[in-house]
Write a protein that holds these residues in place. Structure first.
Motif, mmCIF file in Angstrom:
data_model
loop_
_atom_site.group_PDB
_atom_site.id
_atom_site.type_symbol
_atom_site.label_atom_id
_atom_site.label_comp_id
_atom_site.label_asym_id
_atom_site.label_seq_id
_atom_site.Cartn_x
_atom_site.Cartn_y
_atom_site.Cartn_z
ATOM 1 N N MET A 72 0.881 -1.161 0.000
ATOM 2 C CA MET A 72 0.000 0.000 0.000
ATOM 3 C C MET A 72 0.925 1.219 0.000
ATOM 4 S SD MET A 72 -2.843 -1.537 -0.121
ATOM 5 C CE MET A 72 -3.849 -0.061 -0.095
ATOM 6 N N ASP A 73 0.903 1.954 -1.105
ATOM 7 C CA ASP A 73 1.885 3.013 -1.289
ATOM 8 C C ASP A 73 1.314 4.101 -2.183
ATOM 9 O OD1 ASP A 73 4.888 3.753 -1.047
ATOM 10 O OD2 ASP A 73 4.513 3.854 -3.202
ATOM 11 N N GLU A 74 1.570 5.348 -1.846
ATOM 12 C CA GLU A 74 1.027 6.460 -2.630
ATOM 13 C C GLU A 74 1.520 6.463 -4.074
ATOM 14 O OE1 GLU A 74 4.252 9.833 -1.111
ATOM 15 O OE2 GLU A 74 2.228 9.792 -0.299
ATOM 16 N N ARG A 75 2.624 5.765 -4.349
ATOM 17 C CA ARG A 75 3.139 5.678 -5.727
ATOM 18 C C ARG A 75 2.565 4.491 -6.483
ATOM 19 N NH1 ARG A 75 7.397 7.557 -2.362
ATOM 20 N NH2 ARG A 75 7.290 5.515 -1.410
ATOM 21 N N GLY A 76 1.698 3.727 -5.824
ATOM 22 C CA GLY A 76 1.146 2.515 -6.418
ATOM 23 C C GLY A 76 0.093 2.791 -7.467
ATOM 24 N N LYS A 77 -0.433 1.721 -8.001
ATOM 25 C CA LYS A 77 -1.456 1.789 -9.043
ATOM 26 C C LYS A 77 -2.800 2.158 -8.422
ATOM 27 C CE LYS A 77 -3.606 -0.891 -12.691
ATOM 28 N NZ LYS A 77 -3.715 -2.167 -13.375
ATOM 29 N N VAL A 78 -3.514 3.050 -9.070
ATOM 30 C CA VAL A 78 -4.868 3.399 -8.660
ATOM 31 C C VAL A 78 -5.814 2.499 -9.449
ATOM 32 C CG1 VAL A 78 -6.599 5.234 -8.584
ATOM 33 C CG2 VAL A 78 -4.194 5.777 -8.153
ATOM 34 N N MET A 79 -6.680 1.784 -8.747
ATOM 35 C CA MET A 79 -7.599 0.841 -9.386
ATOM 36 C C MET A 79 -9.040 1.187 -9.042
ATOM 37 S SD MET A 79 -6.076 -2.879 -8.467
ATOM 38 C CE MET A 79 -4.525 -3.456 -9.103
ATOM 39 N N THR A 80 -9.933 0.755 -9.895
ATOM 40 C CA THR A 80 -11.344 0.799 -9.550
ATOM 41 C C THR A 80 -11.625 -0.402 -8.643
ATOM 42 O OG1 THR A 80 -12.049 -0.576 -11.408
ATOM 43 C CG2 THR A 80 -11.917 1.827 -11.802
ATOM 44 N N ALA A 100 -0.572 -10.925 1.215
ATOM 45 C CA ALA A 100 -0.220 -9.989 2.275
ATOM 46 C C ALA A 100 -0.263 -8.564 1.741
ATOM 47 C CB ALA A 100 1.168 -10.296 2.825
ATOM 48 N N PHE A 101 -1.002 -7.718 2.429
ATOM 49 C CA PHE A 101 -0.987 -6.286 2.168
ATOM 50 C C PHE A 101 -0.071 -5.678 3.217
ATOM 51 C CE2 PHE A 101 -5.003 -7.635 0.378
ATOM 52 C CZ PHE A 101 -5.065 -6.918 -0.804
ATOM 53 N N ILE A 102 0.856 -4.831 2.784
ATOM 54 C CA ILE A 102 1.774 -4.224 3.736
ATOM 55 C C ILE A 102 1.558 -2.714 3.779
ATOM 56 C CG2 ILE A 102 3.494 -6.072 3.715
ATOM 57 C CD1 ILE A 102 5.115 -4.478 1.683
ATOM 58 N N ILE A 103 1.484 -2.203 5.001
ATOM 59 C CA ILE A 103 1.278 -0.777 5.237
ATOM 60 C C ILE A 103 2.395 -0.306 6.158
ATOM 61 C CG2 ILE A 103 -0.275 0.981 6.157
ATOM 62 C CD1 ILE A 103 -2.607 -0.969 5.664
ATOM 63 N N GLY A 104 3.181 0.643 5.688
ATOM 64 C CA GLY A 104 4.300 1.149 6.467
ATOM 65 C C GLY A 104 3.864 2.155 7.513
ATOM 66 N N GLY A 105 4.839 2.710 8.188
ATOM 67 C CA GLY A 105 4.595 3.718 9.212
ATOM 68 C C GLY A 105 4.435 5.102 8.600
#
Length: 156
Positions: A72-80, A100-105
């Motif tokens: 999960m990253d702001e530079r990732g792909k935006v999907m519908t 696995a979904f990973i969310i950083g600090g």
């Protein structure tokens, strides 16, 4: 396909945690017959304050062996939502047993950990608080299962 959300930081009792529990329960109920779920959250804390590099080590240990990884990253792909549902269904159909979904600090994911991910997903160009990103991810998991099941929850 088991789903693990590996996230830096712990949520205290409150409305965000209540929403997460509700959406994950819905996802588990709806996804069970579709081969999606169960889902769990693994909350990890970097008590020494080592930043993204230390957090990456914690996240790497929490990711199930052999799991498909979605950062999960702001530079990732935006999907519908239907595209997200299709991605989940395709991974399931290809025999993926763990996702696995990973969310950083607060400072996001390390570059090295982002590079290890099979895909990267963004909730848009805005930056969201991590607690809300978790809620949104859990809702989208439920929505994906609803779309896959043909439920009227998702309206176009």
């Amino acid at each position: 396909m088991k789903v693990t959300i590996c996230a830096i930081g712990r949520l205290r009792a409150g409305p965000e945690l209540d929403l997460i529990k509700d959406y994950l329960q819905r996802f588990d109920r709806t996804g069970r017959n579709l081969g999606l779920g169960p889902a769990q959250i693994m909350e990890l804390e970097d008590k020494k304050g080592g930043g993204p590099t230390a957090e990456a080590a914690l996240l790497e240990r929490a990711i199930p062996k052999g799991a498909k990884i979605c950062a999960m990253d702001e530079r990732g792909k935006v999907m519908t939502s239907p595209e997200f549902a299709d991605m989940m269904g395709n991974w399931r159909d290809q025999g993926t047993s763990d996702l696995a979904f990973i969310i950083g600090g607060a400072d996001g994911l390390s570059k090295q950990l982002r590079a290890q991910a099979d895909t990267s997903l963004s909730f848009g160009k805005m930056v969201w608080p991590h607690m809300l990103a978790r809620v949104m991810l859990c809702e989208q998991l439920y929505r994906a299962a609803s779309i896959q099941s043909g439920s009227p929850y998702h309206r176009v």
